[in-house]
Design a protein around this motif. Sequence first.
Motif: not given
Length: 84
Positions: A12-27
């Motif tokens: 779950d923590e890895r998935q959260k990290d991937r999601d947040s990284q993807l969000r930051m890249d999009e932003e």
Amino acid sequence: MTTKTIPEYLEDERQKDRDSQLRMDEETARIQPLNHGRHRTAKQPKLDSPSSLKAAPKARKPAVAFRKKRRAARKTAPKPRKVA
């Protein structure tokens, strides 16, 4: 709160990290082309075209012309004030 096993928690923590990284890249991709405020952007290098290389430099006025300043014409006599 649910109880998770350690591997489930880590996943779950890895998935959260991937999601947040993807969000930051999009932003970052969304914000980067915008020019905010007075920040300067890097200038693109200009390509030398053959026509600009053949152009003659503009003729400058002699330095003497820049040193001479015209003096303002002075008034000959001050105007009298009206007394009320």
